[in-house]
Design a protein around this motif. Structure first.
Motif, PDB file in Angstrom:
ATOM      1  N   PRO A 263      -6.628   2.317 -17.160  1.00  0.00           N
ATOM      2  CA  PRO A 263      -8.444   1.077 -17.373  1.00  0.00           C
ATOM      3  C   PRO A 263      -8.613   0.665 -15.569  1.00  0.00           C
ATOM      4  O   PRO A 263      -7.433   0.479 -14.979  1.00  0.00           O
ATOM      5  N   ALA A 264      -9.811   0.095 -15.833  1.00  0.00           N
ATOM      6  CA  ALA A 264     -10.124   0.183 -14.366  1.00  0.00           C
ATOM      7  C   ALA A 264      -9.397  -1.227 -13.781  1.00  0.00           C
ATOM      8  O   ALA A 264      -9.350  -1.892 -13.292  1.00  0.00           O
ATOM      9  N   TRP A 265      -9.493  -2.219 -15.026  1.00  0.00           N
ATOM     10  CA  TRP A 265      -8.947  -3.652 -14.771  1.00  0.00           C
ATOM     11  C   TRP A 265      -7.278  -3.551 -14.272  1.00  0.00           C
ATOM     12  O   TRP A 265      -6.849  -5.064 -13.655  1.00  0.00           O
ATOM     13  N   ARG A 266      -6.893  -2.660 -14.833  1.00  0.00           N
ATOM     14  CA  ARG A 266      -5.333  -2.164 -14.383  1.00  0.00           C
ATOM     15  C   ARG A 266      -4.597  -1.866 -13.261  1.00  0.00           C
ATOM     16  O   ARG A 266      -3.897  -1.946 -12.584  1.00  0.00           O
ATOM     17  N   LEU A 267      -5.985  -1.543 -13.133  1.00  0.00           N
ATOM     18  CA  LEU A 267      -5.746  -0.710 -11.124  1.00  0.00           C
ATOM     19  C   LEU A 267      -7.270  -0.506 -10.858  1.00  0.00           C
ATOM     20  O   LEU A 267      -8.436   0.297 -10.394  1.00  0.00           O
ATOM     21  N   PRO A 268      -7.715  -1.977 -10.708  1.00  0.00           N
ATOM     22  CA  PRO A 268      -8.979  -2.171  -9.918  1.00  0.00           C
ATOM     23  C   PRO A 268      -9.283  -1.728  -8.523  1.00  0.00           C
ATOM     24  O   PRO A 268      -8.168  -2.303  -7.278  1.00  0.00           O
ATOM     25  N   LEU A 269     -10.234  -1.018  -8.411  1.00  0.00           N
ATOM     26  CA  LEU A 269     -10.119  -0.434  -6.645  1.00  0.00           C
ATOM     27  C   LEU A 269     -11.845  -0.469  -6.587  1.00  0.00           C
ATOM     28  O   LEU A 269     -13.451  -0.264  -7.149  1.00  0.00           O
ATOM     29  N   ALA A 270     -11.668  -1.294  -5.246  1.00  0.00           N
ATOM     30  CA  ALA A 270     -13.437  -1.141  -4.948  1.00  0.00           C
ATOM     31  C   ALA A 270     -13.901  -0.019  -4.048  1.00  0.00           C
ATOM     32  O   ALA A 270     -15.090   0.338  -4.299  1.00  0.00           O
ATOM     33  N   GLN A 271     -12.698   0.126  -3.864  1.00  0.00           N
ATOM     34  CA  GLN A 271     -12.967   1.963  -2.287  1.00  0.00           C
ATOM     35  C   GLN A 271     -11.449   2.850  -3.315  1.00  0.00           C
ATOM     36  O   GLN A 271     -10.878   2.643  -4.150  1.00  0.00           O
ATOM     37  N   ALA A 272     -12.212   4.705  -3.273  1.00  0.00           N
ATOM     38  CA  ALA A 272     -11.118   4.980  -3.501  1.00  0.00           C
ATOM     39  C   ALA A 272      -9.773   5.488  -2.131  1.00  0.00           C
ATOM     40  O   ALA A 272     -10.362   5.163  -1.538  1.00  0.00           O
ATOM     41  N   ILE A 273      -8.696   5.147  -3.598  1.00  0.00           N
ATOM     42  CA  ILE A 273      -7.643   5.196  -2.491  1.00  0.00           C
ATOM     43  C   ILE A 273      -6.551   6.379  -1.755  1.00  0.00           C
ATOM     44  O   ILE A 273      -6.867   7.389  -3.337  1.00  0.00           O
ATOM     45  N   SER A 274      -6.515   7.250  -0.738  1.00  0.00           N
ATOM     46  CA  SER A 274      -6.447   8.738  -0.635  1.00  0.00           C
ATOM     47  C   SER A 274      -4.884   8.324   0.547  1.00  0.00           C
ATOM     48  O   SER A 274      -4.830   7.792   0.967  1.00  0.00           O
ATOM     49  N   LEU A 275      -4.003   9.354  -0.389  1.00  0.00           N
ATOM     50  CA  LEU A 275      -2.812   8.933   0.463  1.00  0.00           C
ATOM     51  C   LEU A 275      -2.196  10.338   0.437  1.00  0.00           C
ATOM     52  O   LEU A 275      -2.632  10.586  -0.736  1.00  0.00           O
ATOM     53  N   MET A 276      -1.177  10.209   1.152  1.00  0.00           N
ATOM     54  CA  MET A 276       0.508  11.539   1.558  1.00  0.00           C
ATOM     55  C   MET A 276       1.385  11.338   0.122  1.00  0.00           C
ATOM     56  O   MET A 276       1.475  10.115   0.395  1.00  0.00           O
ATOM     57  N   HIS A 277       1.062  12.068  -0.562  1.00  0.00           N
ATOM     58  CA  HIS A 277       2.495  11.342  -1.187  1.00  0.00           C
ATOM     59  C   HIS A 277       4.013  11.576  -0.618  1.00  0.00           C
ATOM     60  O   HIS A 277       3.689  12.577   0.219  1.00  0.00           O
ATOM     61  N   PRO A 278       4.302  10.132  -1.012  1.00  0.00           N
ATOM     62  CA  PRO A 278       5.799  10.031  -0.054  1.00  0.00           C
ATOM     63  C   PRO A 278       7.011  10.981  -0.373  1.00  0.00           C
ATOM     64  O   PRO A 278       8.131  11.132   0.201  1.00  0.00           O
ATOM     65  N   LEU A 279       6.854  11.909  -1.413  1.00  0.00           N
ATOM     66  CA  LEU A 279       7.736  13.137  -1.870  1.00  0.00           C
ATOM     67  C   LEU A 279       7.420  13.823  -0.666  1.00  0.00           C
ATOM     68  O   LEU A 279       8.191  14.603  -0.473  1.00  0.00           O
ATOM     69  N   ASP A 280       5.669  14.555  -0.956  1.00  0.00           N
ATOM     70  CA  ASP A 280       6.091  16.157  -0.460  1.00  0.00           C
ATOM     71  C   ASP A 280       4.527  15.960   0.590  1.00  0.00           C
ATOM     72  O   ASP A 280       4.213  17.246   1.190  1.00  0.00           O
ATOM     73  N   GLY A 281       4.549  14.742   0.572  1.00  0.00           N
ATOM     74  CA  GLY A 281       3.000  14.868   1.947  1.00  0.00           C
ATOM     75  C   GLY A 281       1.583  15.001   1.194  1.00  0.00           C
ATOM     76  O   GLY A 281       0.881  15.641   2.004  1.00  0.00           O
ATOM     77  N   ARG A 282       2.024  15.394   0.370  1.00  0.00           N
ATOM     78  CA  ARG A 282       0.520  16.582  -0.371  1.00  0.00           C
ATOM     79  C   ARG A 282      -0.853  14.957  -0.825  1.00  0.00           C
ATOM     80  O   ARG A 282      -0.109  14.051  -0.806  1.00  0.00           O
ATOM     81  N   MET A 321       3.309   8.856 -10.245  1.00  0.00           N
ATOM     82  CA  MET A 321       3.568   7.633 -11.297  1.00  0.00           C
ATOM     83  C   MET A 321       4.448   7.486 -10.402  1.00  0.00           C
ATOM     84  O   MET A 321       4.047   6.418  -9.743  1.00  0.00           O
ATOM     85  N   ALA A 322       5.164   7.902  -9.475  1.00  0.00           N
ATOM     86  CA  ALA A 322       5.917   7.690  -8.403  1.00  0.00           C
ATOM     87  C   ALA A 322       4.953   7.355  -7.179  1.00  0.00           C
ATOM     88  O   ALA A 322       5.257   6.848  -5.973  1.00  0.00           O
ATOM     89  N   ALA A 323       3.314   8.251  -7.254  1.00  0.00           N
ATOM     90  CA  ALA A 323       2.863   8.342  -5.933  1.00  0.00           C
ATOM     91  C   ALA A 323       1.518   6.548  -5.849  1.00  0.00           C
ATOM     92  O   ALA A 323       1.783   5.813  -5.254  1.00  0.00           O
ATOM     93  N   LEU A 324       1.511   6.144  -7.275  1.00  0.00           N
ATOM     94  CA  LEU A 324       0.882   4.537  -7.988  1.00  0.00           C
ATOM     95  C   LEU A 324       2.876   3.728  -7.570  1.00  0.00           C
ATOM     96  O   LEU A 324       1.638   2.745  -7.731  1.00  0.00           O
ATOM     97  N   HIS A 325       3.453   3.773  -7.890  1.00  0.00           N
ATOM     98  CA  HIS A 325       4.153   2.830  -7.276  1.00  0.00           C
ATOM     99  C   HIS A 325       4.305   2.877  -6.241  1.00  0.00           C
ATOM    100  O   HIS A 325       4.492   1.735  -5.760  1.00  0.00           O
ATOM    101  N   ASP A 326       4.410   3.733  -5.234  1.00  0.00           N
ATOM    102  CA  ASP A 326       4.564   3.660  -3.508  1.00  0.00           C
ATOM    103  C   ASP A 326       3.017   3.109  -2.897  1.00  0.00           C
ATOM    104  O   ASP A 326       3.296   2.426  -2.278  1.00  0.00           O
ATOM    105  N   GLN A 327       2.187   3.405  -3.762  1.00  0.00           N
ATOM    106  CA  GLN A 327       0.729   3.017  -2.979  1.00  0.00           C
ATOM    107  C   GLN A 327       0.273   0.968  -3.710  1.00  0.00           C
ATOM    108  O   GLN A 327       0.064   0.276  -2.831  1.00  0.00           O
ATOM    109  N   PHE A 328       0.982   1.196  -4.875  1.00  0.00           N
ATOM    110  CA  PHE A 328       0.575  -0.085  -4.790  1.00  0.00           C
ATOM    111  C   PHE A 328       0.980  -0.883  -5.790  1.00  0.00           C
ATOM    112  O   PHE A 328       1.838  -0.995  -7.200  1.00  0.00           O
ATOM    113  N   PRO A 329       2.913  -0.988  -5.033  1.00  0.00           N
ATOM    114  CA  PRO A 329       4.278  -1.852  -5.977  1.00  0.00           C
ATOM    115  C   PRO A 329       3.984  -2.907  -5.958  1.00  0.00           C
ATOM    116  O   PRO A 329       4.663  -3.053  -7.327  1.00  0.00           O
TER     117      PRO A 329
END
Length: 536
Positions: A263-282, A321-329
């Motif tokens: 849901p947008a209210w649970r992960l509210p974003l004004a911008q798209a967030i791009s990241l490199m995965h903490p496990l493999d850098g993808r 989910m690991a990517a979300l936990h790392d980026q939005f702890p």
């Protein structure tokens, strides 16, 4: 809208399919739709058939991004990036309301790759290709305001750039709509059972089976084009029967990309967030889309039977989910927050690389024994792919001449602005115009009282469901819920809480009996629970 897309319209298919065709396109995703559009506007008598529903495969399960492919620069794929950037800009201009800008934010973290210097160099090249220039780097405080909720551990600032997003299934439907208004014909649930051959002349038609009525048809054409994406090797290997060894060799590497929807209210974003995965850098992203937040994507070899619908795996859920936990702890996101999931299979040309993410995303064309196969490529470049296919097709159509110069994807008449509509929610006129073009006025006129209102939690209005049921060749409830609309991935339980109102609107338009609706509803919800929810 074409008559055979309306309720009862399939009764005319026998006469329709008996026509003489210049081109038969097999495959109803964005590649096939693009070929049908470009062929039809250039005077060819063109027929498209799809064994399931339009956009059933990859073209309704993509990441919804119309992007230049910034990450391809790292692989040295400058030509592909330049081509993609050009097509992105074209679609932003000519498909406004359906293809819209989306800003991306990428945090500059201590020790994380790619670093600030390399990223900004890539963006400078990106800008030059697009013919634009903008500010891309923001310090810690400014970036924190642009991208709240991201992890601040080691954060020094961040980069911001712009790409674009779309509703992929609705893009396919809009392209098919335009093609049919130019004389093309598109039929869903019409399977290509086998290729028809003429001795010494190769493939010259297709034996079709109607998935609705069971009727069989032999349809002949001067040229058959397979645009079946990840399924292309299946048709190509039919060439083995004629002794063509090359046709029997598979060339594709199906790769699965899976996504989570929150849901947008649970992960509210004004911008798209791009990241490199903490496990493999993808690269992984999260961005606002149609009233929800999409999170993706994985990139793994798809070993399952391609005849079965793809679904996310437990390992892919854990990965995202690991990517979300790392980026939005600080948000404390849990699996119970996930509304839905979806997975698509990419048609990637197999070059033998160990890492699936290293495989190229270029398209490929093979002309083998009279069958032209078009596969690979990206959603963004569908117009380029279609023109490349027709350039090769011209060698088999000696009486046809066309310069094949690029034209606006949608004609000026189809993109003419609507007059002010006071009953529509803000922004809906532009959005509907992008999705329905010249038919937008008819859709609005078809709305019953209350049907111009938004469906809660989405950017869809109720009238879109009535229009789809009436005019868009809905053969199954899943067509309506997963592709004509996207309610199946925007609402919990696939929209089960509003299925009663959907039934009241759509059942009369579809002409289904109570027994038929009950069966369709049970089948749809069973499909949703096995392929669009989270695995146990």
């Amino acid at each position: 809208m074409t008559a055979h897309w309306r309720n009862g319209g399939r009764s005319a298919l026998t006469d329709l399919l008996a026509r003489e065709w210049d081109v038969i396109v097999i495959g109803g995703g964005i590649t096939g739709a693009g070929i049908l559009l470009e062929a039809s506007r250039r005077g060819l008598k063109a027929l498209l058939v799809e064994q399931r529903d339009f956009a059933w495969g990859t073209s309704s399960r993509s990441s919804k991004l119309v992007h230049g492919g910034l990450r391809y620069l790292k692989e040295g794929q400058f030509a592909l990036t330049r081509e993609s950037v050009h097509e992105r800009q074209h679609l932003l201009q000519h498909a406004a309301g359906l293809v819209e800008p989306q800003s991306f934010a990428f945090g500059d973290y201590e020790g994380r790759k790619p670093g600030k210097r390399m990223f900004l160099l890539g963006l400078a090249i990106y800008d030059r290709m697009a013919g634009q220039k903008g500010r891309h780097y923001f310090g810690l405080n400014e970036f924190g305001a642009l991208a709240p909720n991201v992890s601040t551990v080691g954060l020094k600032g961040g980069m911001v750039y712009t790409d674009a997003k779309t509703d992929d299934a609705r893009l396919v439907m809009r392209v098919l709509q335009e093609a049919q208004q130019l004389g093309g014909v598109a039929v869903n649930y019409m399977a290509a059972e086998s290729l028809l051959r003429v001795d010494g002349d190769g493939v010259r038609g297709v034996r079709l089976r109607d998935g609705v009525s069971g009727a069989e048809h032999e349809v002949r054409a001067k040229l058959v084009i397979s645009a079946t994406g990840a399924w292309a090797d299946g048709l190509r290997t039919q060439g083995a029967a004629s002794g063509k060894a090359a046709a029997a060799k598979p060339r594709l590497r199906p790769l699965r990309g899976s996504h989570l929807v929150l849901p947008a209210w649970r992960l509210p974003l004004a911008q798209a967030i791009s990241l490199m995965h903490p496990l493999d850098g993808r690269p992984v992203f999260a961005f606002p889309w149609e009233g929800v937040t999409l999170v993706g994507t994985t990139d793994v070899d798809h070993k399952d039977d391609l005849s079965r619908e793809a679904a996310i795996t437990r390992a892919e859920v854990d990965y995202l989910m690991a990517a979300l936990h790392d980026q939005f702890p600080q948000l404390g996101l849990q699996e119970r927050d996930v509304i839905a999931s979806y997975a698509g299979v990419r048609p990637v040309i197999d070059s033998g690389k160990a890492d699936p993410s290293k495989e190229g995303r270029d398209h490929a064309l093979w002309l083998e024994d009279g069958l032209l196969t078009v596969t690979g490529g990206k959603l963004t470049t569908f117009r380029v792919i279609a023109l490349d296919a027709l350039k090769l097709a011209a060698t088999l159509l000696p009486e046809w001449r066309d310069k094949l110069e690029p034209q606006p994807v949608f004609g000026a008449a189809a993109t003419r602005s609507l007059p002010y509509q006071r009953h529509l929610p803000a922004g809906q006129a532009r959005r509907l115009q992008g999705r329905y073009g010249a038919l937008t006025r008819e859709l609005i006129a078809a709305a019953q009282p209350g049907e111009l209102a938004l469906i809660a939690g989405t950017e869809t209005i109720w009238a879109q469901l009535r229009w789809a049921a009436r005019c868009e060749s809905v053969q199954k409830l899943e067509d309506l819920m997963l592709r004509r609309s996207r309610l199946g991935i925007q609402l919990r339980g696939g929209g089960v809480d509003i299925i009663g109102r959907i039934r009241a609107i759509c059942q009369p338009e579809l002409g289904w009996s109570d027994e038929r609706w009950d069966a369709e509803q049970a089948a749809y919800l069973a499909l949703w629970n096995t392929h669009y929810s989270l695995p146990a």
